[in-house]
Motif scaffolding. Structure first.
Motif, PDB file in Angstrom:
ATOM      1  N   LYS A 589      70.824  63.254  14.387  1.00 20.19           N
ATOM      2  CA  LYS A 589      70.657  64.190  15.490  1.00 20.19           C
ATOM      3  C   LYS A 589      71.203  63.625  16.792  1.00 20.19           C
ATOM      4  CE  LYS A 589      66.962  66.807  17.794  1.00 20.19           C
ATOM      5  NZ  LYS A 589      65.519  67.072  17.777  1.00 20.19           N
ATOM      6  N   TYR A 590      71.096  62.293  16.944  1.00 20.39           N
ATOM      7  CA  TYR A 590      71.571  61.629  18.156  1.00 20.39           C
ATOM      8  C   TYR A 590      72.792  60.757  17.869  1.00 20.39           C
ATOM      9  CZ  TYR A 590      67.076  63.200  19.924  1.00 20.39           C
ATOM     10  OH  TYR A 590      66.005  63.977  20.301  1.00 20.39           O
ATOM     11  N   ASN A 591      73.589  61.158  16.878  1.00 16.86           N
ATOM     12  CA  ASN A 591      74.830  60.462  16.518  1.00 16.86           C
ATOM     13  C   ASN A 591      74.602  58.994  16.176  1.00 16.86           C
ATOM     14  OD1 ASN A 591      76.503  62.779  17.038  1.00 16.86           O
ATOM     15  ND2 ASN A 591      76.200  62.389  19.216  1.00 16.86           N
ATOM     16  N   GLY A 592      73.521  58.719  15.476  1.00 11.80           N
ATOM     17  CA  GLY A 592      73.252  57.362  15.025  1.00 11.80           C
ATOM     18  C   GLY A 592      72.478  56.514  16.006  1.00 11.80           C
ATOM     19  N   CYS A 593      72.128  57.049  17.141  1.00 13.42           N
ATOM     20  CA  CYS A 593      71.347  56.303  18.140  1.00 13.42           C
ATOM     21  C   CYS A 593      69.873  56.670  18.020  1.00 13.42           C
ATOM     22  CB  CYS A 593      71.855  56.619  19.547  1.00 13.42           C
ATOM     23  SG  CYS A 593      73.520  56.011  19.864  1.00 13.42           S
ATOM     24  N   PRO A 594      68.982  55.765  18.508  1.00 18.80           N
ATOM     25  CA  PRO A 594      67.548  56.076  18.489  1.00 18.80           C
ATOM     26  C   PRO A 594      67.238  57.257  19.408  1.00 18.80           C
ATOM     27  CG  PRO A 594      67.948  53.731  18.886  1.00 18.80           C
ATOM     28  CD  PRO A 594      69.268  54.416  19.037  1.00 18.80           C
ATOM     29  N   ILE A 595      66.062  57.833  19.252  1.00 13.86           N
ATOM     30  CA  ILE A 595      65.620  58.925  20.123  1.00 13.86           C
ATOM     31  C   ILE A 595      65.613  58.426  21.568  1.00 13.86           C
ATOM     32  CG2 ILE A 595      63.779  60.560  20.626  1.00 13.86           C
ATOM     33  CD1 ILE A 595      62.821  60.161  17.732  1.00 13.86           C
ATOM     34  N   PRO A 596      66.261  59.137  22.512  1.00 19.49           N
ATOM     35  CA  PRO A 596      66.340  58.643  23.892  1.00 19.49           C
ATOM     36  C   PRO A 596      65.009  58.745  24.633  1.00 19.49           C
ATOM     37  CG  PRO A 596      67.328  60.813  23.715  1.00 19.49           C
ATOM     38  CD  PRO A 596      66.994  60.394  22.314  1.00 19.49           C
ATOM     39  N   ASP A 597      64.931  57.969  25.678  1.00 17.38           N
ATOM     40  CA  ASP A 597      63.787  58.005  26.595  1.00 17.38           C
ATOM     41  C   ASP A 597      64.368  58.175  27.990  1.00 17.38           C
ATOM     42  OD1 ASP A 597      61.445  57.764  28.006  1.00 17.38           O
ATOM     43  OD2 ASP A 597      61.214  55.606  27.673  1.00 17.38           O
ATOM     44  N   THR A 598      64.626  59.430  28.396  1.00 18.14           N
ATOM     45  CA  THR A 598      65.367  59.731  29.626  1.00 18.14           C
ATOM     46  C   THR A 598      64.724  59.123  30.856  1.00 18.14           C
ATOM     47  OG1 THR A 598      66.136  61.806  28.644  1.00 18.14           O
ATOM     48  CG2 THR A 598      66.312  61.600  31.033  1.00 18.14           C
ATOM     49  N   ASP A 599      63.381  59.244  30.955  1.00 19.84           N
ATOM     50  CA  ASP A 599      62.722  58.753  32.171  1.00 19.84           C
ATOM     51  C   ASP A 599      62.274  57.295  32.060  1.00 19.84           C
ATOM     52  OD1 ASP A 599      60.598  59.014  30.422  1.00 19.84           O
ATOM     53  OD2 ASP A 599      59.764  60.779  31.422  1.00 19.84           O
ATOM     54  N   GLY A 600      62.513  56.654  30.902  1.00 16.63           N
ATOM     55  CA  GLY A 600      62.224  55.232  30.744  1.00 16.63           C
ATOM     56  C   GLY A 600      60.760  54.864  30.856  1.00 16.63           C
ATOM     57  N   ASP A 601      59.896  55.775  30.439  1.00 13.90           N
ATOM     58  CA  ASP A 601      58.460  55.478  30.544  1.00 13.90           C
ATOM     59  C   ASP A 601      57.856  54.996  29.232  1.00 13.90           C
ATOM     60  OD1 ASP A 601      58.529  57.791  29.087  1.00 13.90           O
ATOM     61  OD2 ASP A 601      57.332  58.996  30.475  1.00 13.90           O
ATOM     62  N   GLY A 602      58.696  54.712  28.252  1.00 14.18           N
ATOM     63  CA  GLY A 602      58.197  54.200  26.974  1.00 14.18           C
ATOM     64  C   GLY A 602      57.811  55.279  25.991  1.00 14.18           C
ATOM     65  N   VAL A 603      57.957  56.547  26.361  1.00 12.27           N
ATOM     66  CA  VAL A 603      57.663  57.665  25.463  1.00 12.27           C
ATOM     67  C   VAL A 603      58.979  58.407  25.224  1.00 12.27           C
ATOM     68  CG1 VAL A 603      56.299  59.744  25.079  1.00 12.27           C
ATOM     69  CG2 VAL A 603      55.354  57.874  26.444  1.00 12.27           C
ATOM     70  N   ASN A 604      59.429  58.467  23.950  1.00  7.22           N
ATOM     71  CA  ASN A 604      60.724  59.091  23.697  1.00  7.22           C
ATOM     72  C   ASN A 604      60.676  60.592  23.988  1.00  7.22           C
ATOM     73  OD1 ASN A 604      60.244  60.727  21.220  1.00  7.22           O
ATOM     74  ND2 ASN A 604      59.796  58.738  20.292  1.00  7.22           N
ATOM     75  N   ASP A 605      61.869  61.126  24.231  1.00  7.17           N
ATOM     76  CA  ASP A 605      61.967  62.507  24.717  1.00  7.17           C
ATOM     77  C   ASP A 605      61.348  63.531  23.778  1.00  7.17           C
ATOM     78  OD1 ASP A 605      63.232  61.470  26.856  1.00  7.17           O
ATOM     79  OD2 ASP A 605      65.223  62.305  26.433  1.00  7.17           O
ATOM     80  N   GLU A 606      61.345  63.255  22.465  1.00  4.84           N
ATOM     81  CA  GLU A 606      60.789  64.230  21.528  1.00  4.84           C
ATOM     82  C   GLU A 606      59.270  64.295  21.606  1.00  4.84           C
ATOM     83  OE1 GLU A 606      62.216  63.685  17.597  1.00  4.84           O
ATOM     84  OE2 GLU A 606      64.291  64.222  18.077  1.00  4.84           O
ATOM     85  N   GLU A 607      58.661  63.239  22.097  1.00  2.00           N
ATOM     86  CA  GLU A 607      57.198  63.210  22.223  1.00  2.00           C
ATOM     87  C   GLU A 607      56.744  63.333  23.671  1.00  2.00           C
ATOM     88  OE1 GLU A 607      56.030  59.595  20.372  1.00  2.00           O
ATOM     89  OE2 GLU A 607      56.622  60.205  18.341  1.00  2.00           O
ATOM     90  N   ASP A 608      57.708  63.233  24.606  1.00  2.00           N
ATOM     91  CA  ASP A 608      57.405  63.235  26.032  1.00  2.00           C
ATOM     92  C   ASP A 608      57.280  64.666  26.532  1.00  2.00           C
ATOM     93  OD1 ASP A 608      57.202  62.750  28.756  1.00  2.00           O
ATOM     94  OD2 ASP A 608      58.566  61.043  28.670  1.00  2.00           O
ATOM     95  N   LYS A 609      56.102  65.040  27.003  1.00  2.77           N
ATOM     96  CA  LYS A 609      55.894  66.384  27.538  1.00  2.77           C
ATOM     97  C   LYS A 609      56.522  66.553  28.914  1.00  2.77           C
ATOM     98  CE  LYS A 609      51.608  67.130  24.934  1.00  2.77           C
ATOM     99  NZ  LYS A 609      50.157  67.400  25.018  1.00  2.77           N
TER     100      LYS A 609
END
Length: 745
Positions: A589-609
């Motif tokens: 889904k992310y072209n072979g990269c881990p799930i991103p964490d856009t805001d860098g708070d330790g919670v990946n974007d898929e779980e970050d509300k």
């Protein structure tokens, strides 16, 4: 009925409408000005010295929603039509479409200005109306006595209603640009000045609706995009306001056309009043251009939310102008402005037109034609368009008389009709559907008619006499017999002996030890049978790399990796060439990269509300709202007062509401939900309506203070959520409240 008013916000689908152009007639060589409108190249080398159009019009009616019963058409009885008796809903499950257009051609003329050129000038008025993509489910609810709409979840997508009325004046020039004994090519161009009369469009990408039986709207949410010219804001019965601003709305356009004729050797059956071609091909681009309008102040993109309202709130009141109507909906919080543009650009109904005309015999012709719409209706939601159509038209054509019978197919309702028409001197009259509608047995979903009055002044045609050439006799030479049997036998023996000698020589000079078809001198693997493409070497895994060079001979690979498969360094199932993070395992889904964490708070974007705002894992990635801020908002909520029995906020409440506005402006990521509550005095439905209006009043206050509507939700709960007993005045007072809740989601 009230439910019909609610559905009116979505759309409506009438039975008939007027549509594009004139079916069949423009392909006649004697159609004059109308042929020029179809293809400007036809003005050159025409049949006319002069052709003047005094007045003509053409209409086509159609939809794929309703069908008029055939017996009503045959009797021409269109009064007091009743659903299911006189007309029915079409059985198809397609998206419902409607086109409603008309064309009126005013004083116009064309004349031949030389042997190779022609000129034309025309005036025309057109009106186009389209409705697209109304769902079949919603359409089934239209009609009297249908209570099935209540408590139904209605979902609409890409819904469009578009209308455009404009007038134009055009100047055409055509010329023969290439002429040979059997060929002729013409080109023509039309420039037009367009005056916009009025334009309007409504479209919604997504709309969700649910209406309770009490006519309270459980849900009406989505986007509503309205665009219309400002001369429609205060339109009255006399239509005066539409005509006052014509000078504000104008544009330019043009048509470009080509016409090719193949003219073989003249035949004896061609008389002096006939057309000399065997095949004629026409191609043109029509109505390239646009009209610029002044957009109404209410012509906006809105977020619609009528949940908790009633169908009466959506009704346009008697005497209420469009300007007043939209202002009221905004004040009630039903519509919240998202975007506005001062100008509105509406494209002309651009089409590509092509036809092939075949001269069968003497005065008999057959024409095959198509008109292809070039306006993408899903990407251009403001420009009305013509439907794509196909026509096959046999005709009998003479100087003063033509008879044609078109077979017409429209791609929007996917039905074919059969019609007939005639030209008699200056008059023409016809229909592309009259025969199928009157003589056929199918119910009617489209119909059309065209007529006009012209003045024809024909070209003078010279008579050519054709002389036949006498046939020449050809004398045959006497045949001579030749004995060849002996010669053939001798030469055959010689060829056989030569072949045997060649075989022996080849056998001596070639050696192929492994019998793989490659001589040993050129075989890089002479002891093992191999592939010709690999110079005689084998390739066990068939990957195009010879086994002697293949580092992975048992697994198919690529030459780039010496016969091995493309590696997957991080073992995530995505090969390194497609993996943007080849050293770290990730997801496809992310072209072979881990799930991103856009805001860098330790919670990946898929779980970050709150993926764009740094927060805490305990809060699902959202920041923690400070308690002093929560307290300020709670205090403000208790200080909101209304006029008795109304949804008007008292001015004494403004200072506390401004505190909430300050909190929201200090943190743009914060969102707020507004809940309106009442006590149990009065009817529950009345309480629900009042609580929703009061919540919307607070929302509208925040919006006027500069808070974006997308950050605010408002909902009324009536007396359904008491926080104290309603038995005492004190308890009822506590239940009459507005609650404000902050969140980051």
């Amino acid at each position: 009925m009230k439910k019909s008013l609610a559905l009116g916000l979505i759309s409506c689908v009438p039975l008939f409408g007027l549509s594009q152009s004139i079916v069949g007639y423009p392909y006649d060589n004697y159609s004059g000005v109308h042929g020029m409108l179809q293809n400007p190249a036809s003005v050159a080398g025409s049949k006319y010295k002069v052709n003047i159009n005094f007045f003509s019009f053409g209409t086509v009616a159609g939809n794929n929603a309703y069908e008029l019963k055939n017996d009503k058409v045959k009797k021409f009885d269109f009064s007091d039509l009743k659903e299911n008796e006189d007309y029915i809903k079409s059985a198809n499950a397609d998206k419902k479409n409607l086109w409603f257009n008309t064309e009126i051609l005013g004083p116009s003329f064309m004349f031949t200005s030389g042997k190779k050129s022609g000129v034309g000038l025309y005036t025309r008025a057109r009106m186009l109306f389209n409705e697209f993509n109304l769902s079949d489910k919603t359409f089934r609810f239209f009609g009297s006595g249908n209570d099935g709409i209540y408590d139904q979840n209605i979902q609409e997508s890409m819904l469009q209603v578009k209308a455009h009325a404009f007038a134009e004046a055009g100047l055409t020039y055509g010329r023969i640009i290439w002429s040979a004994p059997h060929h002729q090519l013409k080109m023509g161009i039309t420039g037009k000045y367009v005056v916009g009369i009025a334009a309007a469009s409504y479209y919604s990408n997504k709309l969700a609706i649910n209406i309770a039986k009490s006519d309270i709207i459980n849900q009406l949410e989505g986007d509503v995009n309205v665009r219309y010219s400002n001369n429609l804001d205060n339109v009255d019965d006399q239509f005066d306001d539409v005509l006052k601003h014509l000078s504000d709305n104008h544009g330019l356009g043009f048509d470009l056309g080509f016409s090719y004729e193949w003219r073989p050797e003249s035949s004896e059956w061609l008389s002096n009043d006939q057309t000399p071609y065997k095949v004629r091909l026409n191609a043109s681009l029509n109505d390239l251009g646009s009209v610029k309008y002044k957009n109404s102040e209410n012509g906006n993109s809105y977020a619609a939310n009528a949940s908790g309202k009633t169908t009466d709130d959506l009704d346009k009141q008697d005497g209420e102008t469009f300007d007043e109507y939209f202002t009221r909906l905004q004040n009630q919080g039903i519509l919240s402005t998202k975007a506005h543009e001062d100008n509105m650009k509406v494209k002309l109904p651009t089409t590509f037109r092509f036809d092939a005309d075949y001269h069968i015999y003497r005065r008999l012709f057959i024409n095959v034609a198509t008109i292809v719409n070039l306006i993408n209706r899903d990407k251009n939601q403001t420009s009305a368009q013509y439907p794509t159509t196909f026509t096959v038209t046999p005709r009998l054509e003479k100087k003063w008389f033509s008879l044609y019978t078109p077979l017409y197919y429209n791609t929007l309702n996917k039905k074919a009709t059969w019609g007939a028409g005639m030209r008699l001197g200056p008059l023409f009259l016809g229909s592309g559907s009259i025969l199928s509608n009157v003589l056929g047995k199918q119910n009617v979903s489209n119909t059309d008619i065209h007529l006009g009055f012209t003045l024809p002044i024909y070209q003078r045609v010279r008579t050519h006499k054709h002389k036949s050439q006498p046939k020449q006799e050809v004398k045959e030479e006497p045949k001579q017999e030749v004995k060849v049997e002996k010669v053939v036998e001798t030469r055959t023996d010689t060829v056989v002996k030569s072949v045997e000698v060649v075989k022996e020589v080849v056998k001596e000079i070639t050696h192929d030890k492994d019998n793989d078809g490659i001589v040993d001198e050129k075989d890089e693997c002479p002891d093992v049978a191999g592939e010709v493409a690999l110079a005689g070497c084998p390739d066990k895994d068939k990957d195009g790399v010879a086994d002697k060079n293949d580092k992975c001979p048992d697994v198919a690979g690529t030459a780039k990796y010496n016969g091995c498969p493309i590696p997957d360094t991080d073992g995530d199932g995505i090969n390194d060439e497609e993996d943007k993070c080849p050293a770290v395992a990730g997801l496809a889904k992310y072209n072979g990269c881990p799930i991103p964490d856009t805001d860098g708070d330790g919670v990946n974007d898929e779980e970050d509300k709150c993926p764009a705002t740094p927060g805490k894992p305990a809060n699902g990635g959202c920041p923690e709202i400070k308690q002093d801020v929560v307290k300020k908002v709670a205090i403000a909520a208790k200080a909101i007062y209304y006029m008795s029995g109304k949804d008007i906020i008292q001015k004494v409440s403004y200072p506390k509401l401004d505190v909430v506005v300050k909190v929201l402006k200090a943190d743009p990521a914060l969102q707020i939900s507004i809940e309106g509550h009442t006590d149990n005095t009065g009817k529950p439905e009345t309480n629900l309506k009042l609580s929703a209006k009061r919540a919307d009043a607070v929302k509208n206050y925040f919006i006027k203070k500069g808070i974006d509507a997308s950050r605010i939700t408002a909902q009324g709960f009536g007396d359904s959520k008491p926080i104290a007993p309603n038995k005492t005045p004190q308890g009822r007072a506590k239940n009459r409240r507005v609650e404000l809740h902050l969140n980051y989601q």
